[in-house]
Scaffold this motif. Structure first.
Motif, PDB file in Angstrom:
ATOM      1  N   VAL A 249     -14.464 -41.260  -5.310  1.00 32.30           N
ATOM      2  CA  VAL A 249     -14.296 -42.543  -4.619  1.00 32.30           C
ATOM      3  C   VAL A 249     -15.652 -43.014  -4.112  1.00 32.30           C
ATOM      4  N   THR A 250     -15.738 -44.311  -3.804  1.00 29.27           N
ATOM      5  CA  THR A 250     -16.958 -44.901  -3.247  1.00 29.27           C
ATOM      6  C   THR A 250     -16.749 -45.189  -1.777  1.00 29.27           C
ATOM      7  N   LEU A 251     -17.615 -44.648  -0.924  1.00 29.09           N
ATOM      8  CA  LEU A 251     -17.553 -44.892   0.513  1.00 29.09           C
ATOM      9  C   LEU A 251     -18.157 -46.262   0.832  1.00 29.09           C
ATOM     10  N   PRO A 252     -17.905 -46.817   2.020  1.00 29.77           N
ATOM     11  CA  PRO A 252     -18.479 -48.119   2.373  1.00 29.77           C
ATOM     12  C   PRO A 252     -19.999 -48.152   2.274  1.00 29.77           C
TER      13      PRO A 252
ATOM     14  N   SER B 208      -4.973 -52.312  -3.415  1.00 32.60           N
ATOM     15  CA  SER B 208      -5.568 -53.185  -2.407  1.00 32.60           C
ATOM     16  C   SER B 208      -5.150 -54.626  -2.643  1.00 32.60           C
TER      17      SER B 208
ATOM     18  N   VAL C  54      -7.074 -47.779  -4.576  1.00 34.00           N
ATOM     19  CA  VAL C  54      -7.882 -47.307  -3.450  1.00 34.00           C
ATOM     20  C   VAL C  54      -7.188 -46.138  -2.758  1.00 34.00           C
ATOM     21  N   THR C  55      -7.970 -45.428  -1.942  1.00 36.87           N
ATOM     22  CA  THR C  55      -7.416 -44.347  -1.130  1.00 36.87           C
ATOM     23  C   THR C  55      -6.676 -44.945   0.061  1.00 36.87           C
TER      24      THR C  55
ATOM     25  N   TYR D  40     -10.802 -47.008   0.280  1.00 35.76           N
ATOM     26  CA  TYR D  40     -12.006 -46.785  -0.524  1.00 35.76           C
ATOM     27  C   TYR D  40     -11.630 -46.754  -2.005  1.00 35.76           C
ATOM     28  N   GLN D  41     -12.440 -47.425  -2.819  1.00 33.18           N
ATOM     29  CA  GLN D  41     -12.105 -47.595  -4.231  1.00 33.18           C
ATOM     30  C   GLN D  41     -12.265 -46.303  -5.017  1.00 33.18           C
TER      31      GLN D  41
ATOM     32  N   ASP E  86     -12.030 -37.109   6.904  1.00 29.80           N
ATOM     33  CA  ASP E  86     -11.221 -38.076   6.148  1.00 29.80           C
ATOM     34  C   ASP E  86     -10.834 -37.561   4.769  1.00 29.80           C
TER      35      ASP E  86
END
Length: 262
Positions: free
Chosen positions: A106-109, A124, A130-131, A135-136, A190
């Motif tokens: 996944v990609t974090l902010p 989303s 997304v999680t 997060y994507q 998380d």
């Protein structure tokens, strides 16, 4: 000599306190999706060599064992136990579990890539997979509005029936990352882990290939914490803590006796 014993016992208390914290965290996450339990590893502190083994004891003999005095113990580190958690059926089409090795990416902010075993995904507002934290999932999968009959194959292929079409369309593919040393991944909270120099670079690929686990739709992987084992470890830690406390008490009484009578 007495002060040395106090120091050693203090290191024992400190180490057992840290181990209890690890156990407490395991028990606290007994119901956390995809959680892997941690295990504390101990190591001895440096030894003081009073007499080296093999040193001359007389002109014609040598010490067979020597005299080495330990200085205590510490927690060397925590090891994540990556055994498979229990797979529980949820019936949610976007819930997925990994049956075998690997992690979802996944990609974090911040833009950094992170890895997780928690497959409780959602759609989303933009249609992205997304999680639960929003997060994507990478590579990105877009689910159009109104899509029905969403299916996710064991190889991660995501398909759905789009409005106005009679046959299902492939929307994307969930891929799985494996590492040369997954124990080297760093936990960040998380349910996420991040790559480190110890873990090696992620190798992203198709589920079910090259040692990667298969994807199971409508299923979530539970925590691999065994409550009974953790309770046994907790009792063992408590007893070790008490024993080290007794050492401090006994050493204090010895020093008190020496001060009053010598």
């Amino acid at each position: 000599m007495g002060s040395a014993a106090l120091h050693i016992a203090r290191t024992g208390i400190d180490a057992q306190d840290k181990r209890m914290r690890v156990i407490a965290n395991n028990l606290a996450n007994v119901n956390t999706t995809g959680y892997k339990r941690d295990r504390a590893a101990f190591e001895t502190l440096a030894y003081q060599t009073v007499t080296a083994p093999g040193a001359p004891s007389t002109s014609q003999s040598n010490y067979a064992t020597g005299l080495n005095l330990g200085t205590g113990v510490r927690i060397q580190g925590t090891e994540r136990i990556d055994t498979q958690g229990t797979l529980a059926t949820t019936g949610n089409s976007l819930d997925v579990a990994l049956d075998g090795d690997g992690y979802f990416q996944v990609t974090l902010p911040s833009g950094q890539l992170a890895y997780t075993r928690a497959g409780n995904f959602s759609r989303s507002a933009q249609g992205l997979l997304v999680t639960s934290a929003g997060y994507q999932v990478q590579p990105g999968v877009t689910i159009p509005e109104g899509a029905t009959s969403i299916t996710i194959g064991s190889d991660g292929t995501v398909s759905a029936t789009i409005a106005g079409q009679t046959e299902s369309s492939q929307l994307g593919q969930i891929q799985v990352a494996i590492f040369p040393n997954s124990a080297g991944l760093q936990s960040t909270g998380d349910n996420f882990l991040i790559e480190t120099a110890a873990s090696g670079a992620a190798n992203l690929g198709i589920p079910g290939q090259d040692g990667r686990g298969n994807v199971r739709q409508g299923i979530l992987e539970g925590s691999n914490v065994n409550v009974v084992e953790e309770l046994v470890d907790m009792i063992e830690t408590q007893r070790a803590y008490e024993v080290n406390s007794k050492v401090i008490q006994a050493t204090d009484e010895m020093l008190q006796y020496a001060n009053q009578n010598i």
